[in-house]
Design an enzyme around this catalytic site. Structure first.
Site, PDB file in Angstrom:
ATOM      1  NE  ARG A  46      24.357  65.140 157.104  1.00 49.98           N
ATOM      2  CZ  ARG A  46      23.216  64.489 157.157  1.00 49.98           C
ATOM      3  NH1 ARG A  46      22.210  64.975 157.868  1.00 49.98           N
ATOM      4  NH2 ARG A  46      23.047  63.380 156.502  1.00 49.98           N
TER       5      ARG A  46
ATOM      6  CB  CYS B 271      22.393  86.738 151.889  1.00 45.42           C
ATOM      7  SG  CYS B 271      22.391  87.907 153.242  1.00 45.42           S
TER       8      CYS B 271
END
Ligand code: PLP
Length: 429
Positions: free
Chosen positions: A316, A359
């Site tokens: 979110r 990443c």
């Protein structure tokens, strides 16, 4: 707003020490409070009790079948958006007649499953879908739904002034049909024998901080309903969707009673059953995501707190720019947060970015946030993580999904095991 509180400097979920849960279950872990789910549902039920109201909890907010079961037992119906969600609610022994089904892209298989289950309303989003539903209903004469009920999803063209990705009730979004078109749909299909086009559905999007868009939308839709009734159509129900604000910040959103105070008078005496589809208002406050600090690092002017939860667990913040209050699970007296807010101004806090191990630069939970000093191994709680938290989680970076734990008073149980490496490749050949 929920049952996550500090007692003597330690965060408790109801009457269980969060540290004790983590010692057994590990991190990251979603920790749910049963009492919070029930409390939020009950507040909505009470707020609208003057009208003939059905609450259909939006499964996509948080769909663990244990949670659906709690809500079903407390009288909730369900708002579903896929065959998978239908499967979940049936597994949770929900009453199918209290299930409503929205979504712009329902497949034939999903529609047939919903017909066979005997759901309450199909929330139909286009004429093409309506045609297809008629065809499938005719072909599936053995289904429980001999004459399925349909609510036409209309798009009242109001702007809830929320994030663009969570706005669903403007004319330019892909959802529903516009008000003008709705009349034509009723003219073409409202007198058919195969299904009962007898309700209106709308959903403005998530997450409003104001009741005004609801009032504006309902007024527009009531005018449409009046017109349709004058033309001889039966409209038995109005489904006003979800999107009500949850308490991401302490007491920042209208309460269920505030919404009802504006909405109920508009609908009193109108001869309409009311359906609501709250997701976030029931689920958001009902969980924290517990995570562990892995490393601290400084880079230029930035200080980073790197934790073991990532954007694959809770997306979110990067997806919606969403605010989640974050605080250590153990907090000295002077650091016990007086409320959950963006800027608490407590002496001795340090401004940091809280980031995950994935990443991607988008893998963050908070930027430039004042937190009490933390060290490697400390636990942090990411609050108000119950809605669109676990349900939006993924295996990105080949990370197993977090464990889900349900707390009930002074007991807790794992309601979904942490995924293993084996789970990650279980379906691969
Ligand atoms: C997502 C959704 C909801 C729930 O929205 P919240 O913001 O979680 O209350 C309700 N109805 C429909 C059709 C939805 O797509």
């Amino acid at each position: 707003m929920d049952y996550f509180n500090y007692k003597n400097g330690k965060l408790f979920a109801e009457n269980v020490d969060v540290e004790r849960i983590v010692a057994e279950v590990g991190t990251p872990a979603y920790i749910y409070s049963k009492a919070t789910f029930k409390d939020h549902l009950q507040k909505i039920q009470e707020a609208y009790s003057e009208l003939d109201t059905t609450i259909c909890y939006s499964v996509k907010a948080c769909g663990n079948i244990n949670i659906l079961q709690i809500l079903a037992q407390a009288g909730s119906g369900f708002d579903i958006v896929s065959g998978g969600e239908l499967y979940r609610v049936l597994q949770a022994k929900a009453n199918p007649s209290k299930v409503v089904y929205a979504g712009v892209g329902k497949t034939d298989t999903e529609i047939i499953e919903a017909l066979n289950a005997g759901i309450g309303y199909f929330n139909v989003e286009s004429e093409a879908e309506l045609k297809n539903l008629i065809r499938l209903t005719k072909e599936n004469i053995d289904s429980k739904n001999t004459q399925p009920k349909v609510a036409l999803r209309v798009n009242p063209d109001v702007d809830p002034k929320t994030h663009a990705y969570t706005t669903t009730g403007k004319k330019e979004t892909k959802f529903g049909v516009c008000l003008e078109r709705a009349q034509k749909v009723f003219a073409d299909y409202g007198r058919g024998e195969v299904l009962k086009l007898c309700a209106i559905h709308t959903h403005l999007g998530s997450i409003g901080l104001s009741v005004d868009p609801y009032v504006e939308a309902i007024e527009k839709i009531l005018a449409l309903i009046e017109q349709l009734r004058a033309d001889g159509f039966t409209i038995e129900a109005l489904n006003i969707g979800g999107g009500y604000g949850a308490d991401y910040i302490t007491a920042a959103s209208p309460t269920a009673a505030d919404y009802a105070a504006a909405i109920v008078p508009l609908l009193k005496g109108k001869g309409l059953k009311l359906i609501l589809e709250p997701g976030a208002t029931i689920a958001a406050n009902a969980a924290v995501l517990a995570t562990k600090v892995l490393y601290l690092k400084t880079s230029g002017r930035k200080k980073f707190v790197i934790v073991d939860a990532g954007m694959n667990d809770l997306i979110r913040p990067p997806l919606y720019d969403a605010f989640h209050f974050i605080w250590p699970v153990k907090a000295d007296k002077k650091f016990v947060p007086p409320r959950r807010d963006k800027d608490l101004q407590l002496d001795g806090t340090v401004v940091v970015d809280v980031v995950g191990p994935v990443c991607e630069s988008a893998d963050f939970f908070a930027m430039d946030r004042a937190l009490p000093p933390v060290k490697r191994g400390d636990l942090l709680s990411i609050f108000t993580a119950g809605a669109y938290g676990f349900s939006m989680s993924s295996n990105y970076n080949s990370r197993g999904r977090a464990a889900e734990v349900l707390v009930d008073d002074d007991k807790f149980k794992v309601i979904r095991k942490r995924e293993t490496y084996g789970d990650l490749i279980a379906l691969e050949k």
